[in-house]
Motif scaffolding. Sequence first.
Motif, mmCIF file in Angstrom:
data_model
loop_
_atom_site.group_PDB
_atom_site.id
_atom_site.type_symbol
_atom_site.label_atom_id
_atom_site.label_comp_id
_atom_site.label_asym_id
_atom_site.label_seq_id
_atom_site.Cartn_x
_atom_site.Cartn_y
_atom_site.Cartn_z
ATOM 1 N N PHE A 273 0.746 -1.160 0.310
ATOM 2 C CA PHE A 273 0.122 -0.214 -0.021
ATOM 3 C C PHE A 273 0.916 1.451 -0.122
ATOM 4 C CE2 PHE A 273 -3.223 -3.031 1.205
ATOM 5 C CZ PHE A 273 -4.278 -2.585 0.550
ATOM 6 N N GLU A 274 2.128 1.289 0.688
ATOM 7 C CA GLU A 274 2.788 2.434 0.569
ATOM 8 C C GLU A 274 3.239 3.036 -0.881
ATOM 9 O OE1 GLU A 274 6.151 1.824 3.078
ATOM 10 O OE2 GLU A 274 4.860 2.444 5.092
ATOM 11 N N PRO A 275 3.595 2.218 -1.756
ATOM 12 C CA PRO A 275 3.875 2.391 -3.215
ATOM 13 C C PRO A 275 2.544 2.859 -3.954
ATOM 14 C CG PRO A 275 4.847 0.632 -2.725
ATOM 15 C CD PRO A 275 4.107 0.654 -1.809
ATOM 16 N N LEU A 276 1.427 2.190 -3.587
ATOM 17 C CA LEU A 276 0.229 2.523 -4.246
ATOM 18 C C LEU A 276 -0.324 4.031 -3.711
ATOM 19 C CD1 LEU A 276 -2.594 2.014 -5.806
ATOM 20 C CD2 LEU A 276 -3.268 0.929 -3.794
ATOM 21 N N ILE A 277 -0.166 4.108 -2.578
ATOM 22 C CA ILE A 277 -0.655 5.366 -1.952
ATOM 23 C C ILE A 277 0.323 6.401 -2.573
ATOM 24 C CG2 ILE A 277 -0.634 7.151 -0.093
ATOM 25 C CD1 ILE A 277 -1.500 4.184 1.682
ATOM 26 N N ALA A 278 1.561 6.403 -2.480
ATOM 27 C CA ALA A 278 2.620 7.386 -3.240
ATOM 28 C C ALA A 278 2.198 7.686 -4.642
ATOM 29 C CB ALA A 278 3.986 6.971 -2.931
ATOM 30 N N GLY A 279 1.917 6.624 -5.355
ATOM 31 C CA GLY A 279 1.523 6.795 -6.802
ATOM 32 C C GLY A 279 0.440 7.743 -6.983
ATOM 33 N N TYR A 280 -0.627 7.574 -5.873
ATOM 34 C CA TYR A 280 -1.982 8.354 -6.119
ATOM 35 C C TYR A 280 -1.556 9.882 -5.699
ATOM 36 C CZ TYR A 280 -5.394 4.915 -6.980
ATOM 37 O OH TYR A 280 -6.118 3.821 -7.582
ATOM 38 N N GLN A 281 -0.685 9.869 -4.747
ATOM 39 C CA GLN A 281 -0.394 11.243 -4.415
ATOM 40 C C GLN A 281 0.496 12.008 -5.319
ATOM 41 O OE1 GLN A 281 1.973 9.700 -0.870
ATOM 42 N NE2 GLN A 281 0.233 10.482 0.540
ATOM 43 N N ARG A 282 1.305 11.451 -6.140
ATOM 44 C CA ARG A 282 1.867 11.902 -7.367
ATOM 45 C C ARG A 282 0.992 12.363 -8.510
ATOM 46 N NH1 ARG A 282 5.623 7.626 -6.641
ATOM 47 N NH2 ARG A 282 4.841 6.593 -8.379
ATOM 48 N N LEU A 283 -0.106 11.563 -8.458
ATOM 49 C CA LEU A 283 -0.841 11.832 -9.937
ATOM 50 C C LEU A 283 -1.408 13.516 -10.087
ATOM 51 C CD1 LEU A 283 -3.174 8.679 -9.959
ATOM 52 C CD2 LEU A 283 -1.469 9.692 -11.598
ATOM 53 N N GLU A 284 -1.528 14.021 -8.851
ATOM 54 C CA GLU A 284 -2.195 15.425 -8.861
ATOM 55 C C GLU A 284 -1.081 16.183 -9.724
ATOM 56 O OE1 GLU A 284 -4.372 18.560 -6.091
ATOM 57 O OE2 GLU A 284 -3.658 16.583 -5.283
ATOM 58 N N GLN A 285 0.127 16.053 -9.545
ATOM 59 C CA GLN A 285 1.264 16.837 -10.392
ATOM 60 C C GLN A 285 1.450 16.329 -11.385
ATOM 61 O OE1 GLN A 285 1.702 16.113 -6.641
ATOM 62 N NE2 GLN A 285 0.383 17.965 -6.368
ATOM 63 N N GLU A 286 1.331 15.002 -11.889
ATOM 64 C CA GLU A 286 1.734 14.231 -13.049
ATOM 65 C C GLU A 286 0.645 14.588 -14.090
ATOM 66 O OE1 GLU A 286 4.478 10.901 -10.928
ATOM 67 O OE2 GLU A 286 2.557 10.331 -12.015
ATOM 68 N N VAL A 287 -0.602 14.352 -13.827
ATOM 69 C CA VAL A 287 -1.512 14.305 -15.151
ATOM 70 C C VAL A 287 -2.567 15.337 -14.528
ATOM 71 C CG1 VAL A 287 -1.168 11.877 -15.359
ATOM 72 C CG2 VAL A 287 -3.155 12.740 -14.102
ATOM 73 N N PRO A 288 -3.089 16.109 -15.714
ATOM 74 C CA PRO A 288 -4.293 16.936 -15.672
ATOM 75 C C PRO A 288 -5.497 16.177 -15.249
ATOM 76 C CG PRO A 288 -3.937 16.350 -17.883
ATOM 77 C CD PRO A 288 -2.863 15.455 -17.432
ATOM 78 N N LEU A 289 -5.912 16.717 -14.054
ATOM 79 C CA LEU A 289 -7.349 16.381 -13.419
ATOM 80 C C LEU A 289 -8.194 17.409 -13.267
ATOM 81 C CD1 LEU A 289 -5.844 13.851 -10.784
ATOM 82 C CD2 LEU A 289 -6.792 13.007 -13.023
ATOM 83 N N CYS A 290 -9.580 16.904 -13.566
ATOM 84 C CA CYS A 290 -10.397 17.933 -13.235
ATOM 85 C C CYS A 290 -10.801 17.894 -11.704
ATOM 86 C CB CYS A 290 -11.816 17.543 -13.969
ATOM 87 S SG CYS A 290 -12.612 16.171 -13.495
ATOM 88 N N ARG A 291 -11.479 18.828 -11.326
ATOM 89 C CA ARG A 291 -11.996 19.215 -9.840
ATOM 90 C C ARG A 291 -12.380 17.775 -9.120
ATOM 91 N NH1 ARG A 291 -14.378 24.763 -7.950
ATOM 92 N NH2 ARG A 291 -12.478 25.417 -9.133
#
Length: 367
Positions: A273-291
């Motif tokens: 779970f630590e890599p999964l959570i870290a991966g999700y945490q990075r997504l906000e900076q890595e990809v364009p996401l709507c609100r």
Amino acid sequence: FGPAMARIGQDGDVDMSVIPRTQDAPAISVVLPVFNRRAFLPAALAAIASQRVPSLEVIVVDDGSSDGSLAVVEALARDYPHPVRTVAQANQGAYGARNTGVAAAQGTYVAFYDSDDVWLSHHLEACLGGLEGNPDVDWVYAACEVVDFPTGRVLQPDTFREDGRPRPFMSLPHERRGALHVIAGRSAVRCQIDHGLFCGLQNSVLRRSVFDRLRFESASRNEAEDQVFAIRALAAGCRLAYIDAVHVRYHVHDGNSSATSASMSLAKRRRVFEPLIAGYQRLEQEVPLCRSDVRALHRRVSRDLFWQLGYNGYQAAGDHADALRTYAEAMRWWPWYPRQWKTSLVALARAGTTWHRKIGRPSRTGA
């Protein structure tokens, strides 16, 4: 065909000069990462050979094995019905090995074989048909049957259903094209964050062109990267479609890295779970996401931190200090879960009682 051999340099690049290029490229490149899996290799290569497609190649990436896995592959390749190429590299983990395999792939499409699972014989044929007939689709996947490897007991007959009920992703807007369900719209990103699309690499076939834009996070050492990679692919404009049928027998055993056991040890839970959570945490900076996707992402991080690591991990192991720390971090990501507040306050009270008992009551007579 005998195996062709490539080597990896210190910088991780494949030396393509020693990989012969065929005039007629295969339809599918099957990438098989291997790390000390010699016992699984005969069944793995047999399952790939059973696929009902006329044109494929197998790229075996030996990720620093010490058990002679590469020699087993080379022996099996001598009488194999498809070209087998091997790439040897220092250990980088499964996703680093998959990146290496993709770099060497000659096929129009790429499939990833996990050495301890089994493809049913119709898997590649059905997925290839979906991709060939639908040029707007980049990724086709199907369901798995989950099997306890030591006993052969079926734990879950169809990963697309839970207790017989279709998973939430099957209610997404989609277009039916024969057996193919082509997912439509941006709602797939939020569904993957909230519930999952169940599009694991082992039950998927992708266009090679997807990897012109994307690569796996090599540092990831478990299947958490499958989930995060799917979001990156969707955000990059890739279109997914699924076939509602079982294509893969997914084996559960002590050696694999997925989150399949509610009673896993704290050490394994952290590895998963630590890599999964870290991966999700990075997504906000890595990809364009709507609100709404960002809100879903924050909720997902909060839930996994709180319940998977804090409650089922540290708290269950009796590590109250780290549990409370993790609860606090979880609620910073999403503070509007009443149940999490209640659970953390109860844990705080219990930790305070335990601390009080350890130090004893203060003396009434003073110093």
